[in-house]
Design a protein around this motif. Structure first.
Motif, PDB file in Angstrom:
ATOM      1  N   VAL A 154       6.934  13.935   0.444  1.00 29.68           N
ATOM      2  CA  VAL A 154       6.306  15.036  -0.274  1.00 29.68           C
ATOM      3  C   VAL A 154       6.122  14.630  -1.729  1.00 29.68           C
ATOM      4  CG1 VAL A 154       6.410  17.483  -0.844  1.00 29.68           C
ATOM      5  CG2 VAL A 154       7.435  16.657   1.288  1.00 29.68           C
ATOM      6  N   VAL A 155       4.866  14.672  -2.173  1.00 27.16           N
ATOM      7  CA  VAL A 155       4.501  14.332  -3.555  1.00 27.16           C
ATOM      8  C   VAL A 155       4.074  15.639  -4.226  1.00 27.16           C
ATOM      9  CG1 VAL A 155       3.107  12.842  -5.028  1.00 27.16           C
ATOM     10  CG2 VAL A 155       3.705  12.099  -2.707  1.00 27.16           C
ATOM     11  N   PRO A 156       5.021  16.425  -4.734  1.00 30.84           N
ATOM     12  CA  PRO A 156       4.700  17.776  -5.226  1.00 30.84           C
ATOM     13  C   PRO A 156       3.846  17.737  -6.482  1.00 30.84           C
ATOM     14  CG  PRO A 156       6.966  17.220  -5.751  1.00 30.84           C
ATOM     15  CD  PRO A 156       6.450  16.107  -4.893  1.00 30.84           C
ATOM     16  N   GLN A 157       2.879  18.659  -6.532  1.00 26.47           N
ATOM     17  CA  GLN A 157       1.983  18.737  -7.674  1.00 26.47           C
ATOM     18  C   GLN A 157       2.337  19.895  -8.612  1.00 26.47           C
ATOM     19  OE1 GLN A 157      -0.644  16.249  -7.949  1.00 26.47           O
ATOM     20  NE2 GLN A 157       0.846  15.508  -6.447  1.00 26.47           N
ATOM     21  N   SER A 158       2.638  21.066  -8.070  1.00 26.84           N
ATOM     22  CA  SER A 158       2.870  22.227  -8.926  1.00 26.84           C
ATOM     23  C   SER A 158       3.493  23.361  -8.126  1.00 26.84           C
ATOM     24  CB  SER A 158       1.532  22.703  -9.532  1.00 26.84           C
ATOM     25  OG  SER A 158       0.639  23.117  -8.507  1.00 26.84           O
ATOM     26  N   ALA A 159       3.743  24.479  -8.823  1.00 30.92           N
ATOM     27  CA  ALA A 159       4.165  25.746  -8.225  1.00 30.92           C
ATOM     28  C   ALA A 159       5.394  25.566  -7.340  1.00 30.92           C
ATOM     29  CB  ALA A 159       2.998  26.381  -7.467  1.00 30.92           C
ATOM     30  N   ASP A 160       5.312  26.006  -6.068  1.00 35.84           N
ATOM     31  CA  ASP A 160       6.466  25.968  -5.176  1.00 35.84           C
ATOM     32  C   ASP A 160       6.653  24.616  -4.505  1.00 35.84           C
ATOM     33  OD1 ASP A 160       4.056  26.360  -3.798  1.00 35.84           O
ATOM     34  OD2 ASP A 160       5.064  27.283  -2.093  1.00 35.84           O
ATOM     35  N   GLN A 161       5.764  23.663  -4.751  1.00 34.15           N
ATOM     36  CA  GLN A 161       5.810  22.393  -4.030  1.00 34.15           C
ATOM     37  C   GLN A 161       7.076  21.567  -4.298  1.00 34.15           C
ATOM     38  OE1 GLN A 161       1.943  20.737  -4.982  1.00 34.15           O
ATOM     39  NE2 GLN A 161       0.943  22.590  -4.257  1.00 34.15           N
ATOM     40  N   PRO A 162       7.616  21.532  -5.528  1.00 32.04           N
ATOM     41  CA  PRO A 162       8.898  20.842  -5.708  1.00 32.04           C
ATOM     42  C   PRO A 162      10.025  21.447  -4.862  1.00 32.04           C
ATOM     43  CG  PRO A 162       7.819  21.136  -7.819  1.00 32.04           C
ATOM     44  CD  PRO A 162       7.021  21.928  -6.830  1.00 32.04           C
ATOM     45  N   TYR A 163       9.965  22.758  -4.664  1.00 31.25           N
ATOM     46  CA  TYR A 163      10.977  23.413  -3.826  1.00 31.25           C
ATOM     47  C   TYR A 163      10.902  22.897  -2.391  1.00 31.25           C
ATOM     48  CZ  TYR A 163      13.187  27.002  -0.950  1.00 31.25           C
ATOM     49  OH  TYR A 163      13.957  27.654  -0.008  1.00 31.25           O
ATOM     50  N   ARG A 172      13.580  20.826  -0.051  1.00 27.24           N
ATOM     51  CA  ARG A 172      14.050  21.276   1.262  1.00 27.24           C
ATOM     52  C   ARG A 172      13.908  20.151   2.293  1.00 27.24           C
ATOM     53  NH1 ARG A 172      17.576  23.469   2.315  1.00 27.24           N
ATOM     54  NH2 ARG A 172      16.840  24.097   4.385  1.00 27.24           N
ATOM     55  N   ILE A 173      12.803  19.421   2.249  1.00 28.04           N
ATOM     56  CA  ILE A 173      12.602  18.319   3.187  1.00 28.04           C
ATOM     57  C   ILE A 173      13.678  17.256   2.987  1.00 28.04           C
ATOM     58  CG2 ILE A 173      11.048  16.419   3.797  1.00 28.04           C
ATOM     59  CD1 ILE A 173      10.274  19.295   4.786  1.00 28.04           C
ATOM     60  N   ALA A 174      13.991  16.960   1.738  1.00 27.31           N
ATOM     61  CA  ALA A 174      15.043  15.983   1.454  1.00 27.31           C
ATOM     62  C   ALA A 174      16.404  16.503   1.896  1.00 27.31           C
ATOM     63  CB  ALA A 174      15.052  15.640  -0.030  1.00 27.31           C
ATOM     64  N   ASP A 175      16.688  17.786   1.612  1.00 24.58           N
ATOM     65  CA  ASP A 175      17.978  18.364   1.989  1.00 24.58           C
ATOM     66  C   ASP A 175      18.197  18.336   3.500  1.00 24.58           C
ATOM     67  OD1 ASP A 175      18.517  18.888  -0.660  1.00 24.58           O
ATOM     68  OD2 ASP A 175      17.994  21.016  -0.560  1.00 24.58           O
ATOM     69  N   LEU A 176      17.132  18.541   4.256  1.00 21.72           N
ATOM     70  CA  LEU A 176      17.232  18.542   5.711  1.00 21.72           C
ATOM     71  C   LEU A 176      17.294  17.131   6.292  1.00 21.72           C
ATOM     72  CD1 LEU A 176      14.702  21.406   6.544  1.00 21.72           C
ATOM     73  CD2 LEU A 176      17.162  21.436   7.023  1.00 21.72           C
ATOM     74  N   GLY A 177      17.029  16.129   5.455  1.00 19.99           N
ATOM     75  CA  GLY A 177      17.083  14.754   5.919  1.00 19.99           C
ATOM     76  C   GLY A 177      15.909  14.349   6.790  1.00 19.99           C
ATOM     77  N   HIS A 203       9.393  12.840  -3.279  1.00 21.44           N
ATOM     78  CA  HIS A 203       8.908  11.774  -4.152  1.00 21.44           C
ATOM     79  C   HIS A 203       9.211  12.051  -5.615  1.00 21.44           C
ATOM     80  CE1 HIS A 203       5.830   9.823  -6.701  1.00 21.44           C
ATOM     81  NE2 HIS A 203       5.988   8.800  -5.880  1.00 21.44           N
ATOM     82  N   GLY A 204       9.253  13.349  -5.982  1.00 22.00           N
ATOM     83  CA  GLY A 204       9.520  13.698  -7.374  1.00 22.00           C
ATOM     84  C   GLY A 204       8.247  13.887  -8.155  1.00 22.00           C
ATOM     85  N   GLY A 205       7.836  12.896  -8.903  1.00 22.02           N
ATOM     86  CA  GLY A 205       6.661  13.019  -9.758  1.00 22.02           C
ATOM     87  C   GLY A 205       5.380  13.211  -8.980  1.00 22.02           C
ATOM     88  N   PRO A 206       4.357  13.780  -9.632  1.00 22.53           N
ATOM     89  CA  PRO A 206       3.113  14.123  -8.938  1.00 22.53           C
ATOM     90  C   PRO A 206       2.163  12.959  -8.704  1.00 22.53           C
ATOM     91  CG  PRO A 206       2.976  14.793 -11.232  1.00 22.53           C
ATOM     92  CD  PRO A 206       4.368  14.300 -11.019  1.00 22.53           C
ATOM     93  N   ALA A 235       9.740   5.455  -1.122  1.00 18.97           N
ATOM     94  CA  ALA A 235       9.788   6.684  -0.335  1.00 18.97           C
ATOM     95  C   ALA A 235       9.433   6.408   1.123  1.00 18.97           C
ATOM     96  CB  ALA A 235       8.840   7.718  -0.931  1.00 18.97           C
ATOM     97  N   LEU A 236       8.414   5.591   1.347  1.00 18.23           N
ATOM     98  CA  LEU A 236       8.010   5.272   2.706  1.00 18.23           C
ATOM     99  C   LEU A 236       9.091   4.490   3.453  1.00 18.23           C
ATOM    100  CD1 LEU A 236       4.246   4.333   2.281  1.00 18.23           C
ATOM    101  CD2 LEU A 236       5.163   6.167   3.711  1.00 18.23           C
ATOM    102  N   ALA A 237       9.805   3.631   2.743  1.00 16.83           N
ATOM    103  CA  ALA A 237      10.872   2.873   3.390  1.00 16.83           C
ATOM    104  C   ALA A 237      11.901   3.807   4.012  1.00 16.83           C
ATOM    105  CB  ALA A 237      11.534   1.937   2.379  1.00 16.83           C
ATOM    106  N   THR A 238      12.208   4.897   3.326  1.00 16.24           N
ATOM    107  CA  THR A 238      13.146   5.883   3.867  1.00 16.24           C
ATOM    108  C   THR A 238      12.514   6.696   4.983  1.00 16.24           C
ATOM    109  OG1 THR A 238      14.311   6.057   1.744  1.00 16.24           O
ATOM    110  CG2 THR A 238      14.569   7.884   3.304  1.00 16.24           C
ATOM    111  N   ALA A 239      11.284   7.156   4.754  1.00 18.32           N
ATOM    112  CA  ALA A 239      10.620   8.003   5.755  1.00 18.32           C
ATOM    113  C   ALA A 239      10.392   7.261   7.064  1.00 18.32           C
ATOM    114  CB  ALA A 239       9.300   8.513   5.198  1.00 18.32           C
TER     115      ALA A 239
END
Length: 404
Positions: A331-340, A344-349, A354-357, A367-371
């Motif tokens: 997840v490459v969040p851009q704005s609003a609720d997307q970082p949340y 959640r995706i990271a917390d669920l494993g 990704h952090g930055g937009p 990130a892909l290596a983990t995914a």
């Protein structure tokens, strides 16, 4: 029944799901939404006509209003709700208001004026006060750095909502013969808001003594998409190993061409083919090699289960669809609720935040290596089996019961 929203595809898609279910129960349904062609087409697929409200959401997103113009834009949204929703609500028994605060405030005011039962719905819980997390910040209205207590931040959030939207809302309410609203946010939330998200993906935690409202968590509103994948896309999928999907939905994204090229090169370096979704950013790869396929509107429900991983912006709808598919996510969040949602995706494993937009080759590769790790895939498939599939049915039944 009338449903009102003003937002992107992720705000309209759940209403299509609910509308389809309501029609199966014999209800007449109308949807007020921005006059975008793809919204009209999606609603038409479930047999519902779009009642246009305000300007195109895509044009509004691309124009990126300055923080100083936010109250003016909000005033336009509120006025358009009073105008369009009032006309569309004739003969309706129930109104469900969703999405951005000024739009919901306007629609709920119309229901109040007409004496129609109303429901306030959110597709993410970040507008619902909770001591367990911070509220979202509006552009140009950052919270003071020295304030870290969540309870105080929610008090400031209420003040900011009143500053941004209170005057315009009450002007329109006065013209409609309604009394003024002292607290815009509390008015929109009401005493029994609906949270149309999955409880595994987005668990709501009640806070006795802090919140004076009872949340009804229905589950996510999803309509099965029967649209077939295009034959040339099917041929591409069958021609090799599962590819990696990249798409950012309704996000315009600055430097979209660079992002597309970075994503393409990085995914290739991991030995995978690519499916690139144009979206509102108009992503394109400018490449004639046969290991990349560019798509427009596509059935994500059919596509995502066939992916090695899904790289996306973290909108509520895309996140839910990807989670239900069992595909690992970046997840490459851009704005609003997307970082949340990224968190959640990271917390669920089941993927990576990704952090930055703006992904770089290095950050996306990590990130892909983990995914793409088999353990992430196994966890994503396990969580997919826990996601509820009855949210739309439950919400439709509750609305029909409200008419009795």
């Amino acid at each position: 029944m009338l449903m009102s929203t003003y937002g992107s595809r992720g705000d309209v898609e759940p209403l299509a799901g609910l509308a389809a279910q309501l029609r199966e129960l014999g209800a007449e349904v109308r949807v007020c939404a921005p006059p975008d062609e793809d919204f009209e087409r999606r609603l038409a697929e479930v047999g519902v006509a779009l009642v246009p409200v305000g300007m195109s959401a895509r044009e509004l997103t691309k124009s990126a209003p300055l923080p100083s113009t936010l109250p003016e834009r909000a005033a336009q949204v509120i006025a358009s709700q009073f105008e369009s929703v009032t006309a569309a609500a004739e003969g309706c028994d129930v109104l469900a208001a969703t999405d951005m605060m000024p739009a919901a405030a306007g629609a709920l005011s119309v229901a109040e004026k007409l004496g129609i039962h109303s429901v306030s719905v959110t597709f993410q819980q970040l507008t619902l006060p909770s001591p367990y997390r911070r509220p979202l910040e509006y552009a140009g209205r950052p919270f003071p750095l020295e304030v870290t207590d969540n309870r105080r931040l929610w008090e400031l959030d209420a003040e900011i909502n009143n500053e941004l939207f209170g005057a315009a809302l009450n002007t329109n309410r006065a013209a409609a013969g309604l009394p003024p609203v002292d607290d815009v946010r509390d008015y929109v939330i009401g005493s029994r808001p609906w949270l149309a998200t999955d409880p595994v993906l987005d668990p709501w935690q009640q806070a006795p003594g802090f919140t004076d409202f009872d949340v009804v968590q229905t589950g996510a509103w999803v309509v099965p998409d029967a649209n077939p994948l295009p034959p040339d896309l099917v041929a591409f999928l069958e021609a090799g190993a599962p590819p990696v999907y990249v798409g950012f939905g309704s996000m315009p994204m600055l430097a979209a061409t660079d992002v597309a090229q970075v994503a393409l090169a990085t995914i290739r370096a991991h030995g995978h083919r690519v499916i690139m979704a144009r979206g509102w950013a108009d992503l394109d790869v400018l490449d004639d090699q046969d290991d990349c396929f560019v798509v427009g509107e596509v059935n994500q429900q059919a596509l995502f289960p066939q992916m090695a991983a899904v790289v996306h912006h973290g909108g509520a709808g895309t996140t839910t669809t990807a989670t239900r598919s069992g595909a690992p996510q970046v997840v490459v969040p851009q704005s609003a609720d997307q970082p949340y949602w990224a968190g959640r995706i990271a917390d669920l494993g089941i993927g990576v935040d990704h952090g930055g937009p703006v992904p770089t080759a290095e950050s996306l590769s990590a990130a892909l290596a983990t995914a793409l790790n088999p353990e992430t895939r196994a966890r994503a498939e396990a969580v997919a089996g826990q996601i509820r599939s009855d949210g739309t049915e439950l919400a439709a039944k509750l609305l029909v019961d409200a008419c009795d």
